[in-house]
Design a protein around this motif. Sequence first.
Motif, PDB file in Angstrom:
ATOM      1  N   GLU A   1       2.411   6.075 -13.259  1.00 52.01           N
ATOM      2  CA  GLU A   1       1.555   7.179 -13.712  1.00 52.01           C
ATOM      3  C   GLU A   1       1.532   8.308 -12.693  1.00 52.01           C
ATOM      4  O   GLU A   1       1.331   9.476 -13.028  1.00 52.01           O
ATOM      5  CB  GLU A   1       0.136   6.672 -13.979  1.00 52.01           C
ATOM      6  CG  GLU A   1       0.048   5.830 -15.248  1.00 52.01           C
ATOM      7  CD  GLU A   1      -1.334   5.241 -15.457  1.00 52.01           C
ATOM      8  OE1 GLU A   1      -2.225   5.475 -14.606  1.00 52.01           O
ATOM      9  OE2 GLU A   1      -1.525   4.525 -16.454  1.00 52.01           O
ATOM     10  N   ASN A   2       1.730   7.977 -11.430  1.00 53.31           N
ATOM     11  CA  ASN A   2       1.761   9.009 -10.394  1.00 53.31           C
ATOM     12  C   ASN A   2       3.057   9.794 -10.390  1.00 53.31           C
ATOM     13  O   ASN A   2       3.159  10.826  -9.726  1.00 53.31           O
ATOM     14  CB  ASN A   2       1.590   8.370  -9.014  1.00 53.31           C
ATOM     15  CG  ASN A   2       0.133   8.291  -8.629  1.00 53.31           C
ATOM     16  OD1 ASN A   2      -0.706   8.950  -9.224  1.00 53.31           O
ATOM     17  ND2 ASN A   2      -0.171   7.469  -7.648  1.00 53.31           N
ATOM     18  N   GLY A   3       4.057   9.291 -11.079  1.00 57.64           N
ATOM     19  CA  GLY A   3       5.343   9.976 -11.070  1.00 57.64           C
ATOM     20  C   GLY A   3       6.460   9.154 -10.471  1.00 57.64           C
ATOM     21  O   GLY A   3       7.580   9.648 -10.309  1.00 57.64           O
ATOM     22  N   GLY A   4       6.164   7.907 -10.103  1.00 57.57           N
ATOM     23  CA  GLY A   4       7.199   7.035  -9.566  1.00 57.57           C
ATOM     24  C   GLY A   4       8.183   6.607 -10.648  1.00 57.57           C
ATOM     25  O   GLY A   4       7.932   6.762 -11.854  1.00 57.57           O
ATOM     26  N   PHE A   5       9.328   6.092 -10.223  1.00 58.46           N
ATOM     27  CA  PHE A   5      10.400   5.753 -11.161  1.00 58.46           C
ATOM     28  C   PHE A   5      10.970   4.389 -10.800  1.00 58.46           C
ATOM     29  O   PHE A   5      11.218   4.093  -9.627  1.00 58.46           O
ATOM     30  CB  PHE A   5      11.505   6.814 -11.072  1.00 58.46           C
ATOM     31  CG  PHE A   5      12.510   6.745 -12.181  1.00 58.46           C
ATOM     32  CD1 PHE A   5      12.381   7.524 -13.317  1.00 58.46           C
ATOM     33  CD2 PHE A   5      13.612   5.893 -12.090  1.00 58.46           C
ATOM     34  CE1 PHE A   5      13.316   7.467 -14.342  1.00 58.46           C
ATOM     35  CE2 PHE A   5      14.546   5.824 -13.110  1.00 58.46           C
ATOM     36  CZ  PHE A   5      14.399   6.616 -14.247  1.00 58.46           C
TER      37      PHE A   5
ATOM     38  N   ASP B   1       0.808  -1.221   0.000  1.00 56.40           N
ATOM     39  CA  ASP B   1       0.000   0.000   0.000  1.00 56.40           C
ATOM     40  C   ASP B   1       0.837   1.265   0.000  1.00 56.40           C
ATOM     41  O   ASP B   1       0.420   2.285  -0.553  1.00 56.40           O
ATOM     42  CB  ASP B   1      -0.923   0.015   1.235  1.00 56.40           C
ATOM     43  CG  ASP B   1      -2.018  -1.030   1.124  1.00 56.40           C
ATOM     44  OD1 ASP B   1      -2.300  -1.450  -0.016  1.00 56.40           O
ATOM     45  OD2 ASP B   1      -2.573  -1.418   2.159  1.00 56.40           O
ATOM     46  N   ASP B   2       1.977   1.222   0.666  1.00 56.89           N
ATOM     47  CA  ASP B   2       2.759   2.449   0.811  1.00 56.89           C
ATOM     48  C   ASP B   2       3.874   2.556  -0.225  1.00 56.89           C
ATOM     49  O   ASP B   2       4.835   3.315  -0.021  1.00 56.89           O
ATOM     50  CB  ASP B   2       3.343   2.544   2.222  1.00 56.89           C
ATOM     51  CG  ASP B   2       4.353   1.438   2.502  1.00 56.89           C
ATOM     52  OD1 ASP B   2       4.401   0.476   1.710  1.00 56.89           O
ATOM     53  OD2 ASP B   2       5.082   1.540   3.505  1.00 56.89           O
TER      54      ASP B   2
ATOM     55  N   GLY C   1       3.938   4.166  -2.786  1.00 57.62           N
ATOM     56  CA  GLY C   1       4.032   5.555  -3.221  1.00 57.62           C
ATOM     57  C   GLY C   1       4.939   6.405  -2.348  1.00 57.62           C
ATOM     58  O   GLY C   1       5.331   7.502  -2.752  1.00 57.62           O
ATOM     59  N   ASP C   2       5.249   5.944  -1.156  1.00 57.88           N
ATOM     60  CA  ASP C   2       6.162   6.711  -0.303  1.00 57.88           C
ATOM     61  C   ASP C   2       7.600   6.620  -0.780  1.00 57.88           C
ATOM     62  O   ASP C   2       8.489   7.253  -0.182  1.00 57.88           O
ATOM     63  CB  ASP C   2       6.074   6.216   1.140  1.00 57.88           C
ATOM     64  CG  ASP C   2       4.837   6.748   1.838  1.00 57.88           C
ATOM     65  OD1 ASP C   2       4.273   7.745   1.357  1.00 57.88           O
ATOM     66  OD2 ASP C   2       4.427   6.157   2.853  1.00 57.88           O
ATOM     67  N   PHE C   3       7.820   5.842  -1.829  1.00 63.53           N
ATOM     68  CA  PHE C   3       9.183   5.644  -2.325  1.00 63.53           C
ATOM     69  C   PHE C   3       9.201   5.949  -3.840  1.00 63.53           C
ATOM     70  O   PHE C   3       9.038   5.049  -4.663  1.00 63.53           O
ATOM     71  CB  PHE C   3       9.636   4.205  -2.046  1.00 63.53           C
ATOM     72  CG  PHE C   3       9.367   3.811  -0.615  1.00 63.53           C
ATOM     73  CD1 PHE C   3      10.212   4.225   0.395  1.00 63.53           C
ATOM     74  CD2 PHE C   3       8.236   3.075  -0.275  1.00 63.53           C
ATOM     75  CE1 PHE C   3       9.951   3.895   1.716  1.00 63.53           C
ATOM     76  CE2 PHE C   3       7.966   2.748   1.034  1.00 63.53           C
ATOM     77  CZ  PHE C   3       8.822   3.164   2.039  1.00 63.53           C
ATOM     78  N   PRO C   4       9.384   7.205  -4.189  1.00 62.51           N
ATOM     79  CA  PRO C   4       9.235   7.587  -5.602  1.00 62.51           C
ATOM     80  C   PRO C   4      10.309   7.022  -6.529  1.00 62.51           C
ATOM     81  O   PRO C   4      10.195   7.185  -7.737  1.00 62.51           O
ATOM     82  CB  PRO C   4       9.301   9.119  -5.558  1.00 62.51           C
ATOM     83  CG  PRO C   4       8.901   9.477  -4.173  1.00 62.51           C
ATOM     84  CD  PRO C   4       9.462   8.385  -3.323  1.00 62.51           C
ATOM     85  N   LEU C   5      11.319   6.383  -5.984  1.00 62.31           N
ATOM     86  CA  LEU C   5      12.287   5.691  -6.839  1.00 62.31           C
ATOM     87  C   LEU C   5      12.493   4.295  -6.255  1.00 62.31           C
ATOM     88  O   LEU C   5      12.868   4.154  -5.080  1.00 62.31           O
ATOM     89  CB  LEU C   5      13.617   6.450  -6.891  1.00 62.31           C
ATOM     90  CG  LEU C   5      14.602   6.056  -8.006  1.00 62.31           C
ATOM     91  CD1 LEU C   5      15.697   7.127  -8.152  1.00 62.31           C
ATOM     92  CD2 LEU C   5      15.263   4.703  -7.830  1.00 62.31           C
TER      93      LEU C   5
ATOM     94  N   ALA D   1       0.104   2.109 -11.946  1.00 63.22           N
ATOM     95  CA  ALA D   1      -0.401   3.261 -11.178  1.00 63.22           C
ATOM     96  C   ALA D   1       0.747   4.044 -10.555  1.00 63.22           C
ATOM     97  O   ALA D   1       0.753   5.288 -10.548  1.00 63.22           O
ATOM     98  CB  ALA D   1      -1.367   2.777 -10.096  1.00 63.22           C
ATOM     99  N   TYR D   2       1.718   3.322 -10.053  1.00 63.93           N
ATOM    100  CA  TYR D   2       2.885   3.960  -9.429  1.00 63.93           C
ATOM    101  C   TYR D   2       3.620   4.845 -10.438  1.00 63.93           C
ATOM    102  O   TYR D   2       3.973   5.996 -10.138  1.00 63.93           O
ATOM    103  CB  TYR D   2       3.801   2.861  -8.900  1.00 63.93           C
ATOM    104  CG  TYR D   2       5.149   3.316  -8.397  1.00 63.93           C
ATOM    105  CD1 TYR D   2       5.316   3.769  -7.086  1.00 63.93           C
ATOM    106  CD2 TYR D   2       6.273   3.262  -9.213  1.00 63.93           C
ATOM    107  CE1 TYR D   2       6.560   4.176  -6.628  1.00 63.93           C
ATOM    108  CE2 TYR D   2       7.515   3.661  -8.761  1.00 63.93           C
ATOM    109  CZ  TYR D   2       7.658   4.116  -7.470  1.00 63.93           C
ATOM    110  OH  TYR D   2       8.890   4.515  -7.023  1.00 63.93           O
TER     111      TYR D   2
END
Lengths: 275, 752
Positions: A136-140, A105-106, A108-112, A133-134
């Motif tokens: 598309e949100n801006g994750g890498f 769930d979390d 997204g707290d780790f954008p890379l 989804a990750y």
Amino acid sequence: MRLVLIAALTLLTQALFALVANAASEIPSTIEVNVFTDLTEVNLTRVEYDSLGGRGREYYVFEGRVWLRWETDYPQAEYNFAKRLRQLTRMNPAVSPTRRRLTDDDLGDFPLIFMSDVGYANFSTEEEDALRAYLENGGFLWVDDFWGDAEWASLERFMRGVLPGNRWREISIDHPIFHTVFEMEEMPQIPAESFAGWGGTSEPPGAHKYPAGSLAHASMRGYFDDDGRLMVIGTHNTDVADGWERESYGSWYFERFSTKSYRLGVNVYTYVLTH
Amino acid sequence: MWFETLFSYPADAFATGTFLFANVVRPLWWLIAAGVVTAAITGSVITGVRTRSLAGWQRTVIAGLQVAVAVGVIGLLAGPALQTTTLQPGANNIAVLIDTSGSMSFPNTSGDGGQTRLNAAIDLLQQRLTPGLSDLAEVALFTFNTSAVRRTVGYTAAHGPAAIEPTEAETNLIASTASVLDSFKGAPLAAVIVLSDGADNGDNSGANMAALTAHGVPVHTIGFGPHLLPGEVQLADVQLAADAPPRSQVTARLVIEHTASGEAVVRVRDGGSLLAARRVRLSSNTPTVRTEIVFDSGSTGIRELTFELTPPPGDVLAENNQIKRLLTVNERRRRFLYLEGEPRWEYKFIRRAVAGDEVLELVSWLRTTDRKTYRQGVANEDELADGFPRDLETLYGYDVIVLGSLAATSFTETQHVWLESFVAERGGSLLVLAGRESLTDGGWDVTPLAAALPISLDRDATPTYRPVSGTVRPTRDGLVSPLTQLADVEGGDAWATLPPLGDYQRLGALKPAATTLLEVMHGGTPSPLLVTQPYGLGTTAVLATATTWRWQMRTPPDDPRHGLFWRQLLRQLAETAQRPRNVSLTMDGGGIVVRASVRNKLFEPAANVAANAVITHPDRSETRLNLTPGDLPGVLAARYVPSAPGIYRVDVNIEDPTGKETITRFIRTGAQNREFFRPVQNEPLLRRMAEATGGRYWTPDDVTGLTAALTFASSGIRTVELLPLWHMPALFGLLMLLKLGEWVLRRAWGRV
């Protein structure tokens, strides 16, 4: 007589395998390294995933312990890299690395997030959806340490499920990702330390998934979003994280390979943190 | 009336006259006589047989009373009188102005029906004023609304005006009165009498009032109309920026004046489309309510917006519940400079949030290592090549500065002074983000910028920046502030459903002018999160977090709130920043006032500026006029009276030593009759007008003293008069009282 000999050798092999397998089960495959996520820091996050194929594929034994494929170089590579990031840059990396599954769930707290050794990976549909989804949100996502055609094909198959219709593109050396902090003139090829002693920079095809094809040249390949922003990079035919992990395995390896790994690592992290 | 009975003359005679004794030629003899009489009376009382048995103080009282009477008699013999001047009959003019504007058709009292204000004024003039005025001077009658017109037909000295019809025109009270005063230049004018409700639509500012005062003629005002209309609700004003970027949140500030209680609804419409609505609670305790309504500017173009007020039941006038305003939506780029001290996620996601924005142009400078920086969005190789703008002019080229986690030691002493002057003098906006090296943790407490920030920076032994989870909610100010609007995403829950933040920087005490727009909840305790304040010509803000990126990464991909928050915040900060060249259009007494404000690159009032305007009429014909320097440096202005109602386009061409620019504005004239607004009597304005000119405010019920006030005033052709006072009933009454008092005392003390 020959049949008896073959049968005896087979039994002996099975017994040895069972012995190693039992021994491996007593060794913890991972170390719990992070219990609290400090979001004021840049967390180095390893993706945990499943692989298929049993011993040598799903997992392997090296230096007295069993390594699941996702664990390759973990966590020592991240420990060392965090330390170097702190020394070389003004980044504020977390001291201890973090590991997450794509479906956590979390995430997204780790954008890379960093993924290694994906040649035998087996991703579920849920993992594909979560990664989509990750991203598309801006994750890498940075995928490292996969060699040859078959292992690339494994990643490409996964990415077709994650980003349908999106094709990978070669990232040339004039791309800003190679120049954010350190000026790099070529994509470095970093072999595992155990192969580096042979003198070259590549790894043997037999150490990787068949058919490996040519492993001679390292490259960076990427997936871009509709606005031209990088979402995923794959550092192919190279093991950047081994350069971090094995920095203390003799000065020659550090000077020849680890420095290149760090230069690329600093550039990639800086690029992702600025784009 | 009682005053005149007692003192023989009006109070104005005493106020303007000089007291003297007409029979006194040699004052010394009169003093000697008074002294001898006083001594004789005193000696008689002290040594007299009839008072010998009284106590000393009793004899003193008796003697005092007798001396007072004797001195009073001597004073009367000396011939007391007032020397004053009075109007010379037949030699002067008195101008009488009757207001015929639209509001004078309203009832004179607060009840339904009844006499109109205009008819009440005519009646007053005919029945009570005209006879007395005609004895004093030649009466010149004028009617006025937007301008004054002399009435020569239908007026008789005996009966006053006849057949004065009401109009629907607006009122220009001061300018109309001034024009009447001007028309009497060279002719003796004793006074001006204005019969009006004071519901003015013109410029009644101090400067115009001073011009009225300069004529030296007293203006007497007589007020008509009620002071209060029970139940009346009106949309008194709508303040709206002349232009806005496309697809941005625009805030209109509304003023509601009322004498009602209940719930009203305000709406904004663009043609038939409802843009926004808001409920407003009206309480009888607060006759003026100020509220804000936020709406989307939409796409590029000119919008004619209608602001409507739906009042609670009982409203008297429906015509004053609607105001129209024009809004120009254009894509004007605003530059903001983001200075960041460390690569971190907030930097990445702020950049992403504003990427591709039609308005915001982001230039960022990031310190990647102790010796290296990374620039993004720069216009050329030179921009930020030294890490910080090389000179003040370059710094002032940005509208907004965002300071990230960057220690104060990153800048030189001069650069710190520049940062403060960027806000105070250039009128830019500055936003400080939380971070390891922000605010106090970064040593900013000893910099000039500390004075500009909305919070106190108190040196703390422990770091103020720490990881902590907290949910965000808007304050009451934040709910209506254009900086913090997420409402059109998910209604009222837009903030509540955002992922919690992961950090917080403890802030010092809020300064008096600070406004908290967002707060963060830590274990049920709110702490200020987004705080702003005006400073000098600009604005400063502090956002005590650097983990808003969670709003992007921990929400579904199609959730726009993170981007919306940042675009909105930065756009609004950019909007409040001053512009070097600006043009405003206002209506003044039926004319369009075009005002251009021009500053140089250092934002000082520009010199050697030329400006002209091309006014395009509704029928597409054009008028050209030059703007001339105004009262303030760097400001040029011109006035144009439109011939027909409609939308006028004004292209103002400004040329100064730095270049040329054309700024286009639009204005609608004659869209609505402002006479319906503030329909009660504006007594304060009428009083101010009278007092500023030496006149007086009168009510229709009490104008009996007006004639006397005109008689004894100081203007016009006058004659000197000596008014004897010896026959004043008040004096005789006083002497009688003194004698009566002595007699009563003697009776009481048994010595009659």
